[in-house]
Enzyme design. Structure first.
Site, PDB file in Angstrom:
ATOM      1  N   CYS A   1       6.636  -7.176   7.210  1.00  0.00           N
ATOM      2  CA  CYS A   1       7.836  -6.682   7.882  1.00  0.00           C
ATOM      3  C   CYS A   1       8.297  -7.718   8.896  1.00  0.00           C
ATOM      4  O   CYS A   1       7.480  -8.349   9.566  1.00  0.00           O
ATOM      5  CB  CYS A   1       7.547  -5.359   8.586  1.00  0.00           C
ATOM      6  SG  CYS A   1       9.037  -4.645   9.338  1.00  0.00           S
TER       7      CYS A   1
ATOM      8  N   CYS B   1       2.354  -2.474  15.531  1.00  0.00           N
ATOM      9  CA  CYS B   1       2.277  -2.189  14.099  1.00  0.00           C
ATOM     10  C   CYS B   1       1.558  -3.278  13.311  1.00  0.00           C
ATOM     11  O   CYS B   1       1.841  -4.467  13.487  1.00  0.00           O
ATOM     12  CB  CYS B   1       3.698  -2.005  13.564  1.00  0.00           C
ATOM     13  SG  CYS B   1       3.751  -1.704  11.793  1.00  0.00           S
TER      14      CYS B   1
ATOM     15  N   HIS C   1       9.848   5.808  19.687  1.00  0.00           N
ATOM     16  CA  HIS C   1       8.701   5.227  20.402  1.00  0.00           C
ATOM     17  C   HIS C   1       8.951   4.825  21.851  1.00  0.00           C
ATOM     18  O   HIS C   1       8.039   4.343  22.526  1.00  0.00           O
ATOM     19  CB  HIS C   1       8.093   4.036  19.647  1.00  0.00           C
ATOM     20  CG  HIS C   1       7.838   4.300  18.194  1.00  0.00           C
ATOM     21  ND1 HIS C   1       7.533   5.551  17.693  1.00  0.00           N
ATOM     22  CD2 HIS C   1       7.857   3.480  17.112  1.00  0.00           C
ATOM     23  CE1 HIS C   1       7.372   5.467  16.385  1.00  0.00           C
ATOM     24  NE2 HIS C   1       7.570   4.236  16.014  1.00  0.00           N
TER      25      HIS C   1
ATOM     26  N   CYS D   1       0.445   2.164   8.586  1.00  0.00           N
ATOM     27  CA  CYS D   1       0.967   1.213   7.607  1.00  0.00           C
ATOM     28  C   CYS D   1       0.473  -0.211   7.845  1.00  0.00           C
ATOM     29  O   CYS D   1       0.364  -0.677   8.951  1.00  0.00           O
ATOM     30  CB  CYS D   1       2.489   1.270   7.570  1.00  0.00           C
ATOM     31  SG  CYS D   1       3.301   0.852   9.111  1.00  0.00           S
TER      32      CYS D   1
ATOM     33  N   GLU E   1       0.802  -1.218   0.000  1.00  0.00           N
ATOM     34  CA  GLU E   1       0.000   0.000   0.000  1.00  0.00           C
ATOM     35  C   GLU E   1       0.839   1.273   0.000  1.00  0.00           C
ATOM     36  O   GLU E   1       1.993   1.276   0.446  1.00  0.00           O
ATOM     37  CB  GLU E   1      -0.967  -0.021   1.181  1.00  0.00           C
ATOM     38  CG  GLU E   1      -0.315  -0.367   2.491  1.00  0.00           C
ATOM     39  CD  GLU E   1      -1.339  -0.666   3.587  1.00  0.00           C
ATOM     40  OE1 GLU E   1      -1.942  -1.743   3.553  1.00  0.00           O
ATOM     41  OE2 GLU E   1      -1.511   0.183   4.462  1.00  0.00           O
TER      42      GLU E   1
ATOM     43  N   CYS F   1       3.527   8.364   0.927  1.00  0.00           N
ATOM     44  CA  CYS F   1       4.153   7.404   1.844  1.00  0.00           C
ATOM     45  C   CYS F   1       4.213   6.060   1.121  1.00  0.00           C
ATOM     46  O   CYS F   1       3.179   5.536   0.696  1.00  0.00           O
ATOM     47  CB  CYS F   1       3.259   7.326   3.080  1.00  0.00           C
ATOM     48  SG  CYS F   1       3.746   6.085   4.249  1.00  0.00           S
TER      49      CYS F   1
ATOM     50  N   CYS G   1       7.339  -5.023  15.485  1.00  0.00           N
ATOM     51  CA  CYS G   1       7.025  -4.050  16.530  1.00  0.00           C
ATOM     52  C   CYS G   1       5.609  -4.343  17.029  1.00  0.00           C
ATOM     53  O   CYS G   1       4.714  -4.617  16.226  1.00  0.00           O
ATOM     54  CB  CYS G   1       7.128  -2.623  16.000  1.00  0.00           C
ATOM     55  SG  CYS G   1       8.776  -2.268  15.363  1.00  0.00           S
TER      56      CYS G   1
HETATM   57  N1  SAH Z   1       9.792   0.323   9.289  1.00  0.00           N
HETATM   58  C1  SAH Z   1      10.015   1.708   9.278  1.00  0.00           C
HETATM   59  C2  SAH Z   1       9.124   2.457   8.319  1.00  0.00           C
HETATM   60  C3  SAH Z   1       7.687   2.042   8.268  1.00  0.00           C
HETATM   61  S1  SAH Z   1       6.710   2.338   9.718  1.00  0.00           S
HETATM   62  C4  SAH Z   1       9.909   2.294  10.663  1.00  0.00           C
HETATM   63  O1  SAH Z   1       9.488   1.581  11.568  1.00  0.00           O
HETATM   64  O2  SAH Z   1      10.295   3.441  10.828  1.00  0.00           O
HETATM   65  C5  SAH Z   1       6.355   4.069   9.541  1.00  0.00           C
HETATM   66  C6  SAH Z   1       5.938   4.730  10.837  1.00  0.00           C
HETATM   67  O3  SAH Z   1       4.589   4.403  11.189  1.00  0.00           O
HETATM   68  C7  SAH Z   1       6.823   4.318  11.996  1.00  0.00           C
HETATM   69  O4  SAH Z   1       7.233   5.417  12.752  1.00  0.00           O
HETATM   70  C8  SAH Z   1       5.879   3.424  12.740  1.00  0.00           C
HETATM   71  O5  SAH Z   1       6.304   3.269  14.024  1.00  0.00           O
HETATM   72  C9  SAH Z   1       4.558   4.112  12.564  1.00  0.00           C
HETATM   73  N2  SAH Z   1       3.401   3.293  12.926  1.00  0.00           N
HETATM   74  C10 SAH Z   1       3.249   1.974  12.804  1.00  0.00           C
HETATM   75  N3  SAH Z   1       2.048   1.578  13.291  1.00  0.00           N
HETATM   76  C11 SAH Z   1       1.422   2.689  13.729  1.00  0.00           C
HETATM   77  C12 SAH Z   1       0.160   2.943  14.359  1.00  0.00           C
HETATM   78  N4  SAH Z   1      -0.696   1.968  14.595  1.00  0.00           N
HETATM   79  N5  SAH Z   1      -0.141   4.228  14.685  1.00  0.00           N
HETATM   80  C13 SAH Z   1       0.712   5.235  14.411  1.00  0.00           C
HETATM   81  N6  SAH Z   1       1.913   5.062  13.827  1.00  0.00           N
HETATM   82  C14 SAH Z   1       2.274   3.796  13.501  1.00  0.00           C
HETATM   83 FE1  SF4 Z   2       8.245  -2.975  10.676  1.00  0.00          FE
HETATM   84 FE2  SF4 Z   2       6.095  -1.694  11.572  1.00  0.00          FE
HETATM   85 FE3  SF4 Z   2       8.237  -1.959  13.137  1.00  0.00          FE
HETATM   86 FE4  SF4 Z   2       8.351  -0.301  11.003  1.00  0.00          FE
HETATM   87  S1  SF4 Z   2       7.039  -0.069  12.803  1.00  0.00           S
HETATM   88  S2  SF4 Z   2       9.897  -1.849  11.651  1.00  0.00           S
HETATM   89  S3  SF4 Z   2       7.047  -1.456   9.568  1.00  0.00           S
HETATM   90  S4  SF4 Z   2       6.945  -3.661  12.371  1.00  0.00           S
END
Ligand code: SAH
Ligand code: SF4
Length: 365
Positions: free
Chosen positions: A123, A130, A227, A344, A95, A116, A127
């Site tokens: 991934c 996420c 975070h 994402c 996406e 974006c 995390c």
């Molecule tokens: N993997 C990379 C880039 C993709 S995630 C990274 O982690 O930086 C892009 C951003 O979206 C990251 O800062 C991630 O922590 C945030 N993100 C992921 N899930 C989210 C959620 N449920 N609410 C808000 N931000 C979120």
């Molecule tokens: Fe992967 Fe989501 Fe963590 Fe970014 S925030 S590294 S996309 S699991």
């Protein structure tokens, strides 16, 4: 992945295309001609490149694939954040999100269109908050599949994009070579032609790759998904912190800033009762202060199946106040895509569950 053994023409740099043309005993200027068709005229097939000899077009067809992405869904929210779900030739779903940026968004200065984009299918970093990591990792995107997200969205939106952020699905620095190739194509005058300072790579904190990126000549921007401001809190939600702890990460950030002579930014999702207290704010202020980094606070976007929630507005503001009082440049990002699951990986999961979409394969392996 090379489809049917053929690379996508959108994965190639000018130099690589020239080498290919030399091997095909074609004049070098043909390489620029093809790139002009791809990135200026936005041709949709080799057949459309009408000033190339028919025999050459047939040869190109034989050697390279052309299109990668097929639009499965396009959703627009009330405030015009638009989300695109693409299917790749192997059925995988990715996406991209188009955001009309408010001035504070991503720390950019003016009202601009920001895209974006994704770098992987799923991934591997897992995390805890996420959606992208919930089903694990399937594969890396090819450079052409990264570039094609830009072309497809510009085509659909009928507008040129001003900023690109690598904040979609996947960890960009875990697909390092393809990321750099894609950025080269997006940045080059013979490619999409977007300035490097308008490109931001976001990472969960792969310290060695941050240092490698620092040694690249391109002046791309770097955002760190922090975070958590102590190893204890960060380690609870980001497994990557066990591999590269805060100190290692912050040292890599300092190296990046020193090499690039530019400021990085910290992304900090505010999650209720987890990382939203004054103590974390204090630690975050210290880290940001010592690096003179900017901080983007992001109220957590709820993900179905995950327990986390965003703190109250007052608690968000209090966190921000602590940073500001310490002299840190910080903003709260009031994201615009909440109503279409803009964080994402969320649209993809929703679509995979949606049985009414008969033509969408549910397996991405
Ligand atoms: N993997 C990379 C880039 C993709 S995630 C990274 O982690 O930086 C892009 C951003 O979206 C990251 O800062 C991630 O922590 C945030 N993100 C992921 N899930 C989210 C959620 N449920 N609410 C808000 N931000 C979120
Ligand atoms: Fe992967 Fe989501 Fe963590 Fe970014 S925030 S590294 S996309 S699991």
């Amino acid at each position: 992945m090379k489809l049917a053994g053929k690379p996508s023409v959108k994965s190639l740099s000018l130099g690589e295309l020239e080498t290919a043309f030399t091997a095909m005993e074609q004049p070098l200027y043909r390489a620029r001609q093809v790139l002009h068709w791809l990135y200026e005229k936005r041709a949709a097939s080799f057949a459309a490149m009408t000033d190339l000899p028919a025999a050459l077009r047939a040869q190109l067809e034989e050697r390279f694939t052309f299109a990668g992405l097929e639009t499965v869904r396009a959703l627009g929210s009330a405030d015009t954040t638009r989300k695109y779900l693409f299917q790749l030739p192997d059925g995988a779903l990715i996406e991209s999100v188009l955001i009309p940026a408010s001035p504070a968004l991503y720390g950019l200065e003016s009202e601009r269109l920001t895209l974006c984009i994704s770098t992987q299918v799923g991934c591997a970093y897992g995390c805890k908050f996420c959606a992208s990591g919930l089903d694990g990792w399937s594969r890396n995107l090819e450079p052409g599949e990264i570039v094609d997200q830009v072309l497809r969205v510009e085509e659909a939106a009928g507008e040129r994009i001003d900023n690109i952020v690598f904040m979609g699905m996947g960890e960009p620095l875990a697909n390092f070579d393809s990321l750099l190739r894609a950025i080269t194509i997006i940045n080059s005058p013979w490619g999409v032609g977007l300035g490097a300072r308008r490109i931001t790579v976001s990472t969960s904190g792969l310290a060695p790759q941050i240092c490698l990126l620092a040694e690249q000549p391109l002046q791309i921007r770097l955002a760190i998904s922090l975070h958590g401001a102590t190893d204890e809190i960060r380690g609870k939600i980001m497994p990557v912190n066990k591999k590269y702890n805060l100190q290692t990460l912050l040292e890599a950030c300092a190296y990046y800033q020193e090499r690039k002579k530019q400021r990085i930014s910290f992304e900090y999702i505010l999650i209720r009762d987890l990382n939203d207290g004054p103590e974390q704010a204090g630690h975050l202020a210290r880290h940001a202060g010592s690096l003179r980094a900017k901080v983007n606070l992001i109220p957590y976007n709820t993900v179905e199946g995950l327990p986390w929630e965003r703190p109250s507005r007052e608690r968000q503001e209090e966190f921000l106040r602590i940073l500001k009082r310490a002299g840190v440049a910080a903003t709260i990002r009031r994201e615009k895509g909440h109503d279409i699951d803009a964080a994402c990986g969320q649209l993809r999961r929703q679509t995979q569950r949606d049985k009414s979409l008969q033509n969408v394969p549910t397996s991405v392996n």
